[in-house]
Design a protein around this motif. Sequence first.
Motif, PDB file in Angstrom:
ATOM      1  N   ARG A  50       0.938  -1.285  -0.032  1.00 18.83           N
ATOM      2  CA  ARG A  50       0.025  -0.021   0.145  1.00 18.83           C
ATOM      3  C   ARG A  50       1.006   1.167  -0.131  1.00 18.83           C
ATOM      4  O   ARG A  50       0.559   2.142  -0.759  1.00 18.83           O
ATOM      5  CB  ARG A  50      -1.021   0.031   1.330  1.00 18.83           C
ATOM      6  CG  ARG A  50      -2.179  -0.862   0.947  1.00 18.83           C
ATOM      7  CD  ARG A  50      -3.242  -0.415   2.209  1.00 18.83           C
ATOM      8  NE  ARG A  50      -2.800  -0.659   3.392  1.00 18.83           N
ATOM      9  CZ  ARG A  50      -2.995  -1.734   4.018  1.00 18.83           C
ATOM     10  NH1 ARG A  50      -3.666  -2.845   3.544  1.00 18.83           N
ATOM     11  NH2 ARG A  50      -2.484  -1.989   5.288  1.00 18.83           N
ATOM     12  N   ARG A 110       2.601   1.963  -3.411  1.00 18.94           N
ATOM     13  CA  ARG A 110       1.572   2.526  -4.556  1.00 18.94           C
ATOM     14  C   ARG A 110       1.337   3.871  -4.143  1.00 18.94           C
ATOM     15  O   ARG A 110       1.007   4.721  -5.109  1.00 18.94           O
ATOM     16  CB  ARG A 110       0.186   1.606  -4.550  1.00 18.94           C
ATOM     17  CG  ARG A 110       0.376   0.243  -4.947  1.00 18.94           C
ATOM     18  CD  ARG A 110       1.348  -0.107  -6.247  1.00 18.94           C
ATOM     19  NE  ARG A 110       1.671  -1.333  -6.537  1.00 18.94           N
ATOM     20  CZ  ARG A 110       2.745  -1.896  -7.029  1.00 18.94           C
ATOM     21  NH1 ARG A 110       3.853  -1.282  -6.946  1.00 18.94           N
ATOM     22  NH2 ARG A 110       2.689  -3.288  -7.485  1.00 18.94           N
ATOM     23  N   SER A 154       3.636   5.913  -5.660  1.00 16.96           N
ATOM     24  CA  SER A 154       3.665   5.953  -7.060  1.00 16.96           C
ATOM     25  C   SER A 154       4.856   5.126  -7.552  1.00 16.96           C
ATOM     26  O   SER A 154       5.180   5.255  -8.723  1.00 16.96           O
ATOM     27  CB  SER A 154       3.831   7.376  -7.665  1.00 16.96           C
ATOM     28  OG  SER A 154       2.649   8.209  -7.349  1.00 16.96           O
ATOM     29  N   LYS A 157       5.583   1.553  -9.036  1.00 22.18           N
ATOM     30  CA  LYS A 157       4.670   0.871  -9.939  1.00 22.18           C
ATOM     31  C   LYS A 157       5.473  -0.369 -10.085  1.00 22.18           C
ATOM     32  O   LYS A 157       5.082  -1.509 -10.935  1.00 22.18           O
ATOM     33  CB  LYS A 157       4.357   1.187 -11.233  1.00 22.18           C
ATOM     34  CG  LYS A 157       3.538   2.716 -11.329  1.00 22.18           C
ATOM     35  CD  LYS A 157       3.200   3.378 -12.428  1.00 22.18           C
ATOM     36  CE  LYS A 157       2.403   4.476 -12.324  1.00 22.18           C
ATOM     37  NZ  LYS A 157       2.110   5.215 -13.499  1.00 22.18           N
ATOM     38  N   GLY A 199      -2.708  -3.688  -3.859  1.00 27.27           N
ATOM     39  CA  GLY A 199      -1.783  -3.098  -5.006  1.00 27.27           C
ATOM     40  C   GLY A 199      -0.799  -4.159  -5.615  1.00 27.27           C
ATOM     41  O   GLY A 199      -0.091  -3.923  -6.377  1.00 27.27           O
ATOM     42  N   ASP A 234       0.321  -7.467  -7.827  1.00 24.60           N
ATOM     43  CA  ASP A 234       0.272  -7.867  -9.045  1.00 24.60           C
ATOM     44  C   ASP A 234      -0.100  -9.422  -9.317  1.00 24.60           C
ATOM     45  O   ASP A 234      -0.712  -9.759 -10.413  1.00 24.60           O
ATOM     46  CB  ASP A 234       1.367  -7.510 -10.151  1.00 24.60           C
ATOM     47  CG  ASP A 234       1.690  -6.143 -10.039  1.00 24.60           C
ATOM     48  OD1 ASP A 234       1.003  -5.283 -10.933  1.00 24.60           O
ATOM     49  OD2 ASP A 234       2.258  -5.370  -9.221  1.00 24.60           O
TER      50      ASP A 234
END
Length: 224
Positions: A64, A67, A70, A72, A94, A96
């Motif tokens: 968290r 993300r 920012s 990625k 967040g 993947d």
Amino acid sequence: MRILVVEDEKSIVDFLSQGLKESGYAVDIANDGQTGLDYALATQYDVILLDVMLPKLNGFAVVRELRRASIKTPVIMLTARSTVDDRVHGLDAGADDYLVKPFAFAELLARIRALLRRPSISTDTAISFGDIELDTIKHEFRRRGERIELSGREFSILEYFMRNPGQVLTRTQIAEHIWNFDAYAGSNVVDVYIGYLRKKIDEDPSHSYIKTIRGVGYRFSPEG
């Protein structure tokens, strides 16, 4: 390619570290969530492997925070908790991907490759310029169709160059992308490996694909 492993179980850390290094990845290790977050905020990684149950800061909180900042970088969460709610929690935070322990190392590598193939992370799995080609799935380099054997480290450096053609890369950039925190301390290891690569990929030493930019670093020149 550089991977951050955030895991507090030594046996799993040793297993992942050895397997990933043998597969050609540079690996950094963090044994608690706060250290993992600090590493990920300070350094660019290609993939983060993140345990859920960690000291100081759990995996959900780490992803968290990444993300929110920012960051990625793709995150694969590793956990022994296999309930649907746990997986949903991780993905909503967040992450993947989500891999339940125990897992097969071959599956982990496949999931890493799948994330790296995403358009936002990488481009094609085969990179070619003129008569040279790099296949990142088969881990093969070819010149005029002839396969030339590269070590894992040599392959990683060449891939970094070929994904950034024409861009001047400093020795520090190369070292940070290929080696972990402990392996590079201002030594000449980058220059040594560039020398290895040139001997293998260049037909004519006077027209090298990797140009030296004096006082700065190196640039990959597709025309050689």
